[in-house]
Every structure is written in structure tokens, then in C-alpha cells.
Write a protein that holds these residues in place. Structure first.
Motif, PDB file in Angstrom:
ATOM      1  N   GLN A  19      60.041  33.446  73.203  1.00 12.48           N
ATOM      2  CA  GLN A  19      61.167  32.655  73.682  1.00 12.48           C
ATOM      3  C   GLN A  19      61.808  31.869  72.538  1.00 12.48           C
ATOM      4  O   GLN A  19      63.018  31.705  72.495  1.00 12.48           O
ATOM      5  N   TYR A  20      60.996  31.399  71.608  1.00 13.89           N
ATOM      6  CA  TYR A  20      61.536  30.694  70.442  1.00 13.89           C
ATOM      7  C   TYR A  20      62.343  31.657  69.577  1.00 13.89           C
ATOM      8  O   TYR A  20      63.428  31.338  69.109  1.00 13.89           O
ATOM      9  N   LEU A  21      61.736  32.837  69.380  1.00 11.20           N
ATOM     10  CA  LEU A  21      62.423  33.835  68.565  1.00 11.20           C
ATOM     11  C   LEU A  21      63.778  34.166  69.166  1.00 11.20           C
ATOM     12  O   LEU A  21      64.790  34.194  68.473  1.00 11.20           O
ATOM     13  N   ALA A  22      63.784  34.391  70.475  1.00 12.85           N
ATOM     14  CA  ALA A  22      65.032  34.785  71.132  1.00 12.85           C
ATOM     15  C   ALA A  22      66.075  33.686  70.988  1.00 12.85           C
ATOM     16  O   ALA A  22      67.232  33.957  70.675  1.00 12.85           O
ATOM     17  N   ALA A  23      65.651  32.443  71.207  1.00  9.26           N
ATOM     18  CA  ALA A  23      66.610  31.337  71.133  1.00  9.26           C
ATOM     19  C   ALA A  23      67.141  31.193  69.718  1.00  9.26           C
ATOM     20  O   ALA A  23      68.339  31.031  69.498  1.00  9.26           O
ATOM     21  N   ILE A  74      70.371  40.434  67.965  1.00  7.28           N
ATOM     22  CA  ILE A  74      69.174  41.265  67.923  1.00  7.28           C
ATOM     23  C   ILE A  74      68.692  41.530  69.339  1.00  7.28           C
ATOM     24  O   ILE A  74      68.799  40.675  70.217  1.00  7.28           O
ATOM     25  N   VAL A  75      68.200  42.733  69.557  1.00 11.47           N
ATOM     26  CA  VAL A  75      67.542  43.049  70.831  1.00 11.47           C
ATOM     27  C   VAL A  75      66.073  43.298  70.507  1.00 11.47           C
ATOM     28  O   VAL A  75      65.752  44.152  69.681  1.00 11.47           O
ATOM     29  N   PHE A  76      65.215  42.511  71.131  1.00 12.20           N
ATOM     30  CA  PHE A  76      63.782  42.623  70.835  1.00 12.20           C
ATOM     31  C   PHE A  76      63.164  43.768  71.623  1.00 12.20           C
ATOM     32  O   PHE A  76      63.574  44.091  72.724  1.00 12.20           O
ATOM     33  N   GLN A  77      62.099  44.288  71.026  1.00 13.35           N
ATOM     34  CA  GLN A  77      61.362  45.355  71.692  1.00 13.35           C
ATOM     35  C   GLN A  77      60.818  44.861  73.041  1.00 13.35           C
ATOM     36  O   GLN A  77      60.742  45.599  73.998  1.00 13.35           O
ATOM     37  N   ALA A  78      60.440  43.568  73.094  1.00 11.57           N
ATOM     38  CA  ALA A  78      59.885  43.025  74.333  1.00 11.57           C
ATOM     39  C   ALA A  78      60.931  42.241  75.123  1.00 11.57           C
ATOM     40  O   ALA A  78      60.591  41.459  75.995  1.00 11.57           O
ATOM     41  N   TYR A  79      62.199  42.428  74.803  1.00 11.25           N
ATOM     42  CA  TYR A  79      63.357  41.809  75.470  1.00 11.25           C
ATOM     43  C   TYR A  79      63.432  40.295  75.282  1.00 11.25           C
ATOM     44  O   TYR A  79      64.459  39.753  74.937  1.00 11.25           O
ATOM     45  N   ASN A  80      62.312  39.566  75.559  1.00 14.08           N
ATOM     46  CA  ASN A  80      62.320  38.105  75.443  1.00 14.08           C
ATOM     47  C   ASN A  80      63.476  37.448  76.181  1.00 14.08           C
ATOM     48  O   ASN A  80      64.127  36.544  75.668  1.00 14.08           O
ATOM     49  N   LEU A  81      63.712  37.892  77.395  1.00 10.64           N
ATOM     50  CA  LEU A  81      64.716  37.206  78.220  1.00 10.64           C
ATOM     51  C   LEU A  81      64.153  35.856  78.657  1.00 10.64           C
ATOM     52  O   LEU A  81      62.944  35.665  78.694  1.00 10.64           O
ATOM     53  N   PHE A  82      65.044  34.928  78.993  1.00 11.22           N
ATOM     54  CA  PHE A  82      64.600  33.624  79.480  1.00 11.22           C
ATOM     55  C   PHE A  82      64.330  33.715  80.984  1.00 11.22           C
ATOM     56  O   PHE A  82      65.262  33.892  81.766  1.00 11.22           O
ATOM     57  N   ALA A 111      69.050  42.602  77.912  1.00  9.24           N
ATOM     58  CA  ALA A 111      68.806  42.158  76.537  1.00  9.24           C
ATOM     59  C   ALA A 111      69.900  42.669  75.601  1.00  9.24           C
ATOM     60  O   ALA A 111      70.354  41.951  74.700  1.00  9.24           O
ATOM     61  N   ILE A 112      70.335  43.903  75.814  1.00 11.00           N
ATOM     62  CA  ILE A 112      71.411  44.435  74.970  1.00 11.00           C
ATOM     63  C   ILE A 112      72.685  43.633  75.193  1.00 11.00           C
ATOM     64  O   ILE A 112      73.358  43.215  74.242  1.00 11.00           O
ATOM     65  N   VAL A 113      72.993  43.392  76.471  1.00 10.21           N
ATOM     66  CA  VAL A 113      74.215  42.646  76.775  1.00 10.21           C
ATOM     67  C   VAL A 113      74.148  41.255  76.166  1.00 10.21           C
ATOM     68  O   VAL A 113      75.122  40.754  75.608  1.00 10.21           O
ATOM     69  N   ARG A 114      72.981  40.614  76.238  1.00 12.42           N
ATOM     70  CA  ARG A 114      72.858  39.261  75.693  1.00 12.42           C
ATOM     71  C   ARG A 114      73.163  39.253  74.193  1.00 12.42           C
ATOM     72  O   ARG A 114      73.845  38.352  73.691  1.00 12.42           O
TER      73      ARG A 114
END
Ligand SMILES: Nc1ncnc2c1ncn2[C@@H]1O[C@H](COP(=O)(O)OP(=O)(O)OP(=O)(O)O)[C@@H](O)[C@H]1O
Ligand SMILES: Nc1ncnc2c1ncn2[C@@H]1O[C@H](COP(=O)(O)OP(=O)(O)OP(=O)(O)O)[C@@H](O)[C@H]1O
Ligand SMILES: [Mg+2]
Ligand SMILES: [Mg+2]
Lengths: 281, 247, 267, 281, 247
Positions: free
Chosen positions: A178-182, B83-91, B148-151
Motif C-alpha cells: 500500500q505504501y508502494l502504491a501510494a 506503474i501497475v504492480f504484479q500484485a495490483y496493490n489496490l486500496f 490497477a491499469i486504469v489507476r
């Protein structure tokens, strides 16, 4: 036997048997009856019970002392609400300082660690005495003299140290991703904290925060060493005068009236929130 | 001039050498695919470009300026790279539309209405028009991946780093994503894409890099690399794929 | 220390002939007089927090009483009890408790009292420069902020006799004086003997500005017994005897009375 | 500015500038100096300072009272350690009951909710009085009479309610996927709890649990109404006798000696554990 | 007799119909692949078979006995069925080897040494011999996915439910997994596999089911289904794939 999550599979294609339907109710009722009987047998049959009852559970006393205790409870509530707001903010700042990294923030981080360790380790009584008697006694011009003010400040300092640690555990329990994403979205540290991390963190530690809130409401009684007459103190005054402890039950009832609905309500909202997020858009 | 330049990048995890003196450049408007076996360091390389993980040696430059240069505007980095993460990391605590519009609103100061309109447009493009108000945990794997791609795109970056964005997608959707990416390139987007799907790499990439054991062993345009691999390890890798009929 | 209490002992046979002697089976420990007091014990009631020393009003009284009842000095055993332990229900590890307990009717429900052995005056304590230092009437006194110590009869006195509202209530005398010094309260009211001692020894900054009339509800100090303790009668006999002997008066003069005359406010 | 996680990028290819190297130290030192000066200016210059100093920070008193306070501290430690163990188990059982679902477990679940709400809402003082005076007073044959025993039981009951809620928040903060995975592997509910959920849950709420432990150690002072002479009580006895509050500083010092190393140690282990899991096998 | 029988399964999420009267049977030793677009309910179906999520109507039978029948041994269910989740769901606080040996030790009462030996053997089979003592978060996506497969197999189940197990794998590894699966089938394993990789489905499946909007629209052996799809929706789905060169 099934833990809260995941929801237990509904037994599709089977209706609840009579056993499953009424069993729990029967168990519940019989448990209550059994416990009541045991208490009757052991406690109430004791030859001392009437005396205990009179000294601890005297309804007349509870009614008599109620207005005074209620008046004292007003102080608990007032101090409580103000303190909650200040603690929520100050503890967050402390937790934020603690989570800072990088050489330039070391002073803030160290300050926060020392503050938490020291204040949390000190008996609240000492803090209340130091703040409540010590500060006004210095007679420094411009500073308030009210012992209520200084005592409340001591409580706030003390509880903030606890609350900061709760915040921290909440913040730490949020996944690194979540930190990485933010960060990758360009959010600043503060934005990350407020929009991404805290909502999840607070949700994770809400029961612990509620714990602190409930404890704080009662701990306002500590201010009574400074002469403040909260609900517990009013009850104690009555006890000291009449040697009857039932007055404490009156104060306890007020605390319960304040905390139980609070606990039930937050549970309800937590549950709804989880359901909303997990099922049925 | 190159958009992204990675020079002599070395990265350890503990004592584990994960990227070993990697150098790679991506030109403006170029789409580069990273292929390679699992654990070869592809995701790590992507994160280094984005300054999300610290690396031990080397330089990453954007438009010729090192991202660690005092003159480099750090804020710019994340505004310009998605960036789009492999694990998406959506909130998980935000609805899909909030996930998407968070950065546009907070980082780029766009209006709520404007960014939501743009977000919904992108969602429809990926067949997610109905899911704007769902929460991530209510979505299937493929739906989450598309969110995730859209984000990443909602920020309107000029560089996209995509980590296996087709992994959870069904073949139909892969086709859709492919055309979106082609479209983006035409609009001037620079992309660095990690993928396991050779067909996808062949269709979309200007250049393909083969990564193995933390080193880039070979890089060439897809047709060249897939038909005349020079490095024996590349040849072996591709051989196996061809044998299983996956190229 | 034995956990057994008088009430738990099996009633073997009534040794009526032993009753009223130092081997009275109704004693907590027959042969000993077990007496409880506070922790700490305050001067001048008990000096130096040392009841065994025999210096002070209350321990002086206890030793005189013990002697009257036939106990040797060594047969007096002291235990320490908090205020709450003194009033809590249940078996007590002592025969009676002495720590300036005021006898009031409402308290009689849960404990038994001896006869009153001392009736203290109340004193107003303040610090120089306070609003009420020159007070001459209850109306003047009401102008100040008041504080009192919990567990004493002082609070009801301030509220009911002087008629002050919003009295601050502190845990112990130390707290009350601390608040006085910090100017959080202007005055407090405590029993004159305590006041004399504190203003002389512990807090010379504080002064006694006046003495006040008696509270009709506060009958004076008495010994506290567990409810239903059968010893009350016998010990009351002893108390009456030492009061009649003038022992109590002598102790009062020795420990509880100052030399300077103090202004009286009585309305 | 950088939050704790992710670790801040090491500035590869750049060495630390002199500014970055010495800046923080300079800041730290100047902060300390500034604060000291302010305190000197405001507090120590106050005409009342000598009296306050004598009454709150008198070294002779601290030394004089230390042996007694240390002796009392032994009780804090003894009650604390026993209570910690019992609370850890009983609170876990409560939290487990609370998380049960399915009609057959309703009585247990309801029991747990009522217990937590009720006990947590009541002032600890009341619980201590009720247990510590009420139970022995009933003279029920077969039950212990020691007020220390009953008082400690009251503390345990009270703190267990708080700890159960902390456990619960920890359990709830573990992702649903973990329950699914454990169930799919065939683990029973209890096995799931112990092997999969609790290790993660406790890690998430460790600071909150430590909060409770630290608070409990000091709250043993509540037992002093029952005549138990813990460190705080010993200090208070001295204060009541001499009107000098410095004795409380002696007890505070002991608490700090116990809690600060505990806090630092757990922080150290938490950090190591995280590093171990996240980096370098 | 069928190993797995799903009859008239209906499942809602809230008001959302996710599985709509689905019936499906898998014979002993059979490998059935579920294909279909993202969000069509494939993962949900897998979880219903395993009784991991409640469903609203229908029956799931194992060897002819409903899993909700009072006579059915619930404990048996999870001993006999292994599942690999799309999101892996590894236990982050355990090392790889502990993740793998947890169930064998705790559920099946196998000896520590024995189950560790077996676990390490399986790890080597998937090229993870070096990672036994790593923690899941130290692994790349593909490494985690393989650990999840090994964990499901370590229980020695006779049914495997696999949810997109090839998504994070590189093409080389897919080949390896393919041969492992073929091997397992020969040893008598029954498998239900969700996949987006048509090539993989073609290679491994005895039968392929096409799921769309919560309904099974068509099922047939792969060659048949891929070359002569009957349902127009299936045809459309496959058409797109063939166009993009992915079959
Ligand atoms: N927990 C949930 N709450 C609400 N809706 C859900 C939940 N899980 C899944 N859904 C919805 O159910 C539908 C089917 O989801 P499922 O995960 O079975 O799809 P799938 O076929 O596996 O897709 P993919 O190929 O993308 O993994 C989707 O529309 C999804 O949004
Ligand atoms: N946080 C970490 N701590 C320790 N080692 C790590 C960490 N993250 C990754 N690694 C290791 O670094 C190597 C490269 O990982 P990376 O995720 O870059 O691989 P990848 O090429 O993306 O693989 P995949 O195709 O499986 O996603 C792997 O061997 C992995 O075990
Ligand atoms: Mg990767
Ligand atoms: Mg799925």
C-alpha cells in the motif's frame, strides 16, 4: 465450530433441523438459569449476604446519591470529550514522528520515542500531581492556575503516549504494497498517511482505540487527587461519610450507560462497513 | 534523447544479488518488453526505475537527469511515471472510482467531476463501467488487474511501467489491452512492460530484453529476438516455449 | 499473622468466666489487644508514625486503655489498615480501629462505635494574603475557594455548617495543603489538633485563622469495631474509666491543645 | 520526508553531503539546549521553584524512601507477572468465544460480549472493592480469603476484557484469504487460530498489548485500597506522612526501569523479525 | 462414478448473480479446464466445490455424497481436495517449507522429517530448492505461485483445484508445470483447472468448459471445443483469441 471469517457455508439444500433451531435458545436459557441458581446457592444463601447487599447494592442509597454522582459525571464527560479530541490529534502527530525516517527527522523520531517511553512508563498519578500541583504552584505569570486544566493536560499527555502506540501498530499492520502504491501515484507522505494508510490502520486497531476511550472516561477519576469531584469521587465522598459503597454502583451504572452503547454502536458500524466492502456492491 | 536510461544498476536483497550491472535505455514513444524466467529480477528492475526500492549501485536517468540528482524534481517522478504492480496493490478501503481518482485529485489538483468523468471513461474502455462503486475485494482477479491499469493511466503519465498486466486477464481482454497499449504508444506514451506472454511481447514491443539471473543477456526487436536469438540461454528459453507451442 | 477471626471460631463452650479478662476468647487473639490504625498514622494523634512508641494522643489512649483492661504494654499489637479496610464488610484482623473516626448515625449501620472519647474543634486554615484571612463570619468565609480531605467529617462541615458550595475534595491532608500552597484553594477546615501540628511542623506557610463551632451531627471521635463485635461493652467500660480518671484530659492537654488563643467564628 | 516503510532509497552514486551528515546532530543538540534554556528561564527562575524542587525532586527523600518503595515494587512485579500470564490466556479465550459463529455458539459469544462490555465499563476501583472486600466477606467455605488474591482476580478480570478486544482487533486485521487458505488445507478452527491467524494478529497488535502490560504494572496500585502496599502505595504513605512528593519519583524510576527496556527490547525484536521476513533470506 | 458432481449450483454475492444454475461433473482421473472471460465466476465455482464460500442453491457431491450431507465427513473434504488460490494466500509469517509442511504435520499427523523431505522434493521439482527457508514476501510473483502449488500438493490430495496457476509463470515454467500435471493425472489425480491460457488448456485438459456470465455455455474435449465451438458466444470468444494469434 467456525471463526468469524469466512462466513460459515450456508447448508444449501438442507433446512435447519428443529435441533439447530431451538437448541441454542434452550442452551442459552438453561445456562442463565443454572448460573442464577448457583449464585443463589452460593452467594445469597451466605449468612453475610444481607450485610453485603446493604453495603454494596442498596437501592435507596443509589437513588439518594444519584443526583450528585450525575453531576460529577458531567465532569467525566466534559474532560473526556475534550481529552479525546486532543489525544486523537496529538497521538497521531507522535505516531507520525515515530514513523519518520531519514537523518533530518531523527530529532523528531527520538523525541517521540523518548516521550512515549517516559510518559507511558510513569504512573499517571505522578503526572497528575506534577502537572496539577507543580505547575500552578510555580505561579508563573500567564499560565492558567486551574488544577482541572493542568490535570486534564496530564491525562492527555499520558493517554497520548498509549494512543500513539496503538496508532503505530495500526500503521505497521498495513501491507507494504500500500505504501508502494501510494508513493508510485505521487502522493506525499502526509497524503499517503491520511488517504491510504490511516483509514486502514484505524479500522485495524479500532477496538484498541475504543479500549483507551473507555478507560480514559473512568480515569478522569484520577483528577480527584487535585480536588476535582468527578462521578467516582462523589461516590467516594458518600462512602466516606456513610461507609456505604452502593454509591459506587450509581457511578458504575452511569459509565455503563455511556460505554456499552458506544461499544455496540461501533461494532455495528464496523460490521456494516466490512460487509459493504466484501459483499454485494 | 532517451526517456529512460538505466546505467550499471546493481541491486542486492540482503546478500542476494538480484540485479547485476544492468543497463537499459528506452527512447521516447518506445515500448520495451522485459521477458525472462521467474525470479530473474524483472519486477525489481521496474521498481528501481521508479525509485520505489533502493539500489546499491548505478544510475537511473529520466530525460538525461539522474533521479537522485539534487536538481531532479522528485515530485515530478511519480507524476510522470505510472506503474501497475504484479500484485495490483489496490486500496481496499476505497471504491474503484476513488482508487482511480485519488491521485488526479490530490496530486494533480484536478476537479472531482473532471477526474471522475475521465476515470469512468477509462473504466468503460476496460469493460468495467459497472464496477465504479464496487470495492476491490468484490472484484475478480482480472477485474482487479484492470482497475490497477486504469489507476496507473488516470494520472496521465508519459511513462508506464507494467508488471505482467495480462496475467489475470482472459484472452479476449488481452486483445483489448493490446489495442489500448498500441493506442497509447501512438499518443506518445513510453512503456516498459514485463510479460510472460511472448505473443503479447511480439505484438506490442519495439524492443524485447531478455533478463536472466539479474543480467540483460540480449535485446533486440521482437522479430529478430524471437527468430534469431543470439545468446545460447535465450535460445534455450525460446526453444522450450516453441516446443510447447507458445510462440 | 493469623487469618482467623473471632466469628470463625467454633463456639466450644461459653467460658463466661474468661470474658472481661485479658484472655477473653472474644478477642481477635486472646491474651492480646489487637488495634488497627492508619498508614501512615498522623501526628499529633500518633507521633512519628510509630504507634508502639506510645507517644501521641491515640496510642497514648490505647496504652492507657489496655492497662486499665489488664493488658501489659507488650500485649498491645498494632496492625495497619487503610480507611477502606476499616469500613469494609467482613472479618477484621483486629479488635478495634482507631484513626480519628467520627461517630455519626449513618455510619452506625455498618460498624459499631465505642463511646466518644474526644470531641475536637474545627479550625480554618489558610495562607497569608488569602481572601478569607480576615473573615469574621460564615458569610465572609464563603467568599473563598474551599477544599477538604476525603474520609474526614470536614467536608460535610464545610458544606453543611459554613454553607460553602463546590468544595474541592482531596485524597489526603498532604494534597489539601498542596492545593492551598498552589493557591488553588483559599482555605480548608480540619480538626484543630491536626491543624496545630501541621501548621507548626509540616507546612509553616499555612496559618490557622480561626476556630469554628461544633457540628451537631459529628458526635466526636470513637473507636471502630466490626459490626456486632461483642467486645464493645467491655472496652467501653475501660474507656469510661480512663475518661473518669482524667487520663484523656491529660493526653488532650499534652498533644492536642495549642498555647495561643485563636479567634472564634460562630455565625 | 519518508514514512517507515518502504525503506528510503539509498542515494546511489552520491555520498552524504556535510549538511546531511552533521545537520541532524546539530539540530538535535540545539533543540536540547533551547529546551533547557526555556525551562531554566520559565521554571527555575520562578520564585517558587526551590519549594517545588524540594517537594517533588528532593534527592535525599528519594534515597531515603527507596528501600521501602523497592520492597513495594516487588508486589507490583509479582502480581504483574502472574496477572500477565492469566490475562494472556483468559483474554484469548474471550476473544475466541467472541469470534465464534453459528447458532450453537451463541451462548458463548453472548457471554463474551456481555462480559467485555460490562467489566470494561465498570471502574476498576469498584471491581477491586467488590472482589477484594465482598468475596472474603461472604465467608463462603472453600474460597480463598486473601484480599490480595481477590483483588488480583479483579484486576485480571478487568484487564482481560481490554486485552480480549485487542486480540480481537488483531484477529480481524488478518486478511480473509488467510482463513480460506487454512480452511482449505484442512486445519481445524483451533489450529487455524494458533498456527495461522494468531501469529499475524499478535504481531499486528503487539504495541497495544504492551500498552496494557505497562498500564497493568502501575495499576497494581489500585489494590492498595485493600491494604496491599505496592510501590505507589509506599510512596504515598511517605507523602502522607511528610507532605513530600519526591517519594513518587522513586517509584516512577522503578517503573521506568522495568518498562523502558521492555519497550525497547520488543521494538528491537519486532524490527528484526520484520527485516528477516522482508529482506535477505 | 463421478468424482465431483456439481448440480444446479446458484450463488449470489449480495444481489449479484455470480453462478447461475451451474452443473458440472468431473470423472475420476479426469482433468477439466474452466475457461471464460474475467468475472464470469470461475474462481467462485472452484471455491464452491471446496465449500469455502456458501452458495444459495444446488448440491456439490464428492463420490456421489453431498458435501453437506450429515454423513459426509467434513474433515475428509479438505484432506482430499487441494486448492491453489489465484492470490496464492501464502502464510507470510512462515518460511516456505513451513507453509508447505503445516498441513501434512498438523492435519495428517505426518512426521516433521518425513513431510519436510517430501516438501523439499516437491520444491526442487518446481525449481525452488533454494528457497525452502525464505519467507513468501521475499519471493518473486512466480516463485510464490509455485510455492502455492507445492503447498496444495503436499497434502497428497486426490483432487486438485487450480486457479490460474500459470498466470505468474514464465513460459519455461509453464512447460514444467504442464508436465507435472500430466504426471499427476497418470498417478490418478482428478483436477479442475481455471486457466486463461488456451494452449495450456488444450495440452492438459480432457474436457474444457466455457463459462460466461455465471453459466456453463459449452463443454467438450479441447480439440472439439477449440475447433468447432457450437455456442455463438464461445465462437466469438475463441474468434478473438485466434485473431490475436493466441491459439
Ligand atoms: N467477495 C465478493 N463480493 C462481491 N462480489 C464478488 C466477490 N467476489 C467476486 N465477486 C463478483 O463475482 C463475479 C465472479 O467473480 P470470480 O472471481 O468468480 O470471477 P473469475 O471468473 O474468477 O474472474 P477472473 O478471471 O477475473 O479471475 C465478479 O463479477 C466479481 O465482481
Ligand atoms: N523483498 C525481498 N526480499 C528478498 N528477496 C527478494 C525480495 N523481493 C524479491 N526478492 C528476490 O529477488 C529475485 C528477483 O525478484 P523479482 O520479483 O524481481 O523477480 P521477477 O523477475 O519479477 O519474477 P516473476 O516473474 O516470478 O515475477 C527473486 O529471486 C526473489 O526471490
Ligand atoms: Mg515479478
Ligand atoms: Mg478468478
Amino acid at each position: 465450530m467456525s471463526l468469524k471469517r469466512p462466513a460459515p457455508p450456508r447448508r444449501a439444500g438442507r433446512t435447519l433441523s428443529a435441533k439447530d433451531k431451538y437448541g441454542p435458545t434452550i442452551i442459552s436459557i438453561s445456562t442463565v438459569v443454572a448460573v442464577t441458581l448457583i449464585i443463589r446457592a452460593v452467594v445469597i444463601r451466605s449468612s453475610q449476604w444481607p450485610r453485603i447487599k446493604d453495603q454494596f447494592f442498596n437501592l435507596d442509597v443509589i437513588i439518594e446519591v444519584f443526583p450528585k454522582v450525575l453531576h460529577g459525571f458531567g465532569i467525566n464527560m466534559a474532560v473526556w470529550i475534550v481529552a479525546l479530541v486532543v489525544i486523537a490529534i496529538w497521538a497521531l502527530i507522535l505516531a507520525f514522528f515515530r514513523s519518520l525516517n531519514g537523518p533530518w527527522f531523527t530529532p523528531l523520531k527520538v523525541f517521540s520515542i523518548v516521550y512515549i517511553d517516559l510518559i507511558r512508563g510513569l504512573p499517571s498519578l505522578l503526572l497528575v500531581l506534577l502537572f496539577g500541583f507543580g505547575m500552578p504552584a510555580l505561579r508563573i505569570p500567564g499560565l492558567p492556575k486551574s488544577s482541572l486544566f493542568w490535570g486534564a493536560l496530564a491525562m492527555i499527555s499520558s493517554y497520548s503516549a498509549y494512543a500513539a502506540e496503538v496508532y503505530r501498530s495500526g500503521i505497521d499492520s498495513v501491507h507494504t504494497g500500500q505504501y508502494l502504491a501510494a508513493k508510485a501515484l505521487g502522493l506525499s507522505q502526509v497524503q499517503t498517511l491520511f488517504h491510504c494508510i490511516l483509514p486502514q490502520a484505524i479500522r485495524n486497531v479500532f477496538p484498541s482505540l475504543l479500549n483507551l476511550a473507555v478507560a480514559l472516561q473512568k480515569d478522569v477519576a484520577l483528577l480527584s487527587v487535585l480536588g476535582v469531584r468527578d462521578a467516582v469521587r462523589e461516590a467516594q465522598i458518600y462512602t466516606a461519610r456513610t461507609f456505604n459503597y452502593s454509591s459506587l454502583i450509581a457511578s458504575a451504572a452511569l459509565f455503563l450507560v455511556a460505554t456499552i452503547p458506544l461499544a455496540r454502536l461501533t461494532d455495528y458500524f464496523t460490521k456494516k462497513d466490512r460487509q459493504r466492502r466484501l459483499q454485494g456492491a | 534523447m532517451y526517456k529512460i536510461e538505466v546505467e550499471h544498476l546493481t541491486k542486492y536483497y540482503g546478500k542476494n544479488l538480484v540485479l547485476d550491472d544492468v543497463s537499459l535505455s528506452v527512447a521516447d514513444h518506445e515500448v520495451v518488453c522485459l521477458i525472462g524466467s521467474s525470479g530473474s529480477g524483472k519486477s525489481t528492475l521496474l521498481r528501481c526505475v521508479n525509485d520505489l526500492v533502493p539500489f546499491n549501485e548505478g544510475v537511473v536517468k529520466l530525460d538525461g537527469v539522474s533521479i537522485h540528482d539534487p536538481e531532479f524534481d522528485v515530485k515530478d517522478l511519480y507524476k510522470r511515471i505510472g506503474i501497475v504492480f504484479q500484485a495490483y496493490n489496490l486500496f481496499p478501503h476505497m471504491t474503484v472510482i476513488d482508487n482511480i481518482t485519488l491521485a488526479p485529485k490530490k496530486v494533480h489538483g484536478r476537479k472531482k467531476a473532471e477526474s471522475e468523468a475521465h476515470g469512468k471513461e477509462l473504466l468503460s474502455l476496460f469493460g468495467l463501467g459497472d464496477f465504479a462503486d464496487s470495492y476491490p475485494e468484490q472484484l475478480s482477479g482480472g477485474q482487479q488487474q484492470r482497475v490497477a491499469i486504469v489507476r496507473a493511466m488516470a494520472n496521465k503519465p508519459d511513462i508506464l511501467l507494467l508488471d505482467e498486466v495480462t496475467a489475470a486477464l482472459d484472452p479476449e481482454l488481452i486483445g483489448d489491452v493490446l489495442s489500448v497499449i498500441k493506442n497509447l504508444r501512438e499518443q506518445g506514451m513510453t512503456m516498459l512492460i514485463v510479460t510472460h506472454e511472448m505473443g503479447f511481447a511480439r505484438d506490442v514491443a519495439d524492443r524485447v530484453c531478455f533478463l536472466d539471473g539479474g543480467k540483460i543477456l540480449e535485446e533486440a526487436p521482437p522479430n529478430e529476438l524471437f527468430s534469431h536469438p543470439e545468446n545460447p540461454r535465450t535460445r534455450q528459453f525460446l526453444q522450450r516455449i516453441i516446443e510447447s507451442g507458445r510462440l | 499473622k493469623s487469618e482467623q477471626s473471632a466469628a470463625d471460631k467454633p463456639v466450644v463452650e461459653k467460658k463466661a468466666d474468661l470474658e472481661g479478662t485479658i484472655n477473653d476468647p472474644r478477642l481477635y487473639t486472646p491474651g492480646k489487644l489487637t488495634v488497627a490504625t492508619g498508614e501512615p498514622a498522623y501526628p499529633p494523634w500518633i507521633m512519628d508514625d510509630n504507634p508502639e512508641g506510645g507517644v501521641g494522643f491515640e496510642n497514648g489512649l490505647v496504652y492507657a486503655l489496655a492497662e486499665k483492661l489488664g493488658f501489659a504494654k507488650e500485649d498491645v499489637v498494632w496492625v495497619r489498615q487503610t480507611f477502606d479496610e476499616g469500613i469494609a464488610p467482613g472479618p477484621k484482623p483486629y479488635d478495634f480501629n482507631i484513626q480519628q473516626f467520627s461517630v455519626t448515625e449513618e455510619r452506625r449501620k455498618f460498624v459499631d462505635f465505642s463511646i466518644v472519647y474526644y470531641k475536637p474543634q474545627k479550625a480554618v486554615i489558610t495562607i497569608p494574603g488569602s481572601d478569607i484571612i480576615d473573615a469574621e463570619s460564615f458569610a465572609d468565609l464563603k467568599k473563598g475557594n474551599w477544599g477538604a480531605t476525603i474520609g474526614t467529617a470536614d467536608l460535610s462541615y464545610i458544606e453543611n455548617i459554613i454553607g460553602v458550595k463546590d468544595v474541592a475534595v482531596f485524597n489526603d491532608v498532604a494534597g489539601t495543603f498542596q492545593a492551598l500552597l498552589a493557591k488553588q484553594i483559599d482555605a480548608t477546615c480540619i480538626e484543630l489538633p491536626t491543624a496545630l501540628f501541621i501548621t507548626f511542623v509540616q507546612v509553616p506557610d499555612a496559618i490557622i485563622s480561626a476556630v469554628l463551632p461544633n457540628d451537631p451531627n459529628d458526635l466526636g471521635h470513637g473507636l471502630v469495631f466490626e459490626k456486632g463485635n461483642p467486645l464493645v461493652g467491655w472496652i467501653n467500660e475501660g474507656l469510661k474509666a480512663i475518661i473518669a480518671d482524667g487520663v484523656v484530659d491529660k493526653l488532650t492537654k499534652e498533644y492536642l491543645i495549642g498555647d495561643q488563643p485563636i479567634r472564634v467564628i460562630d455565625k
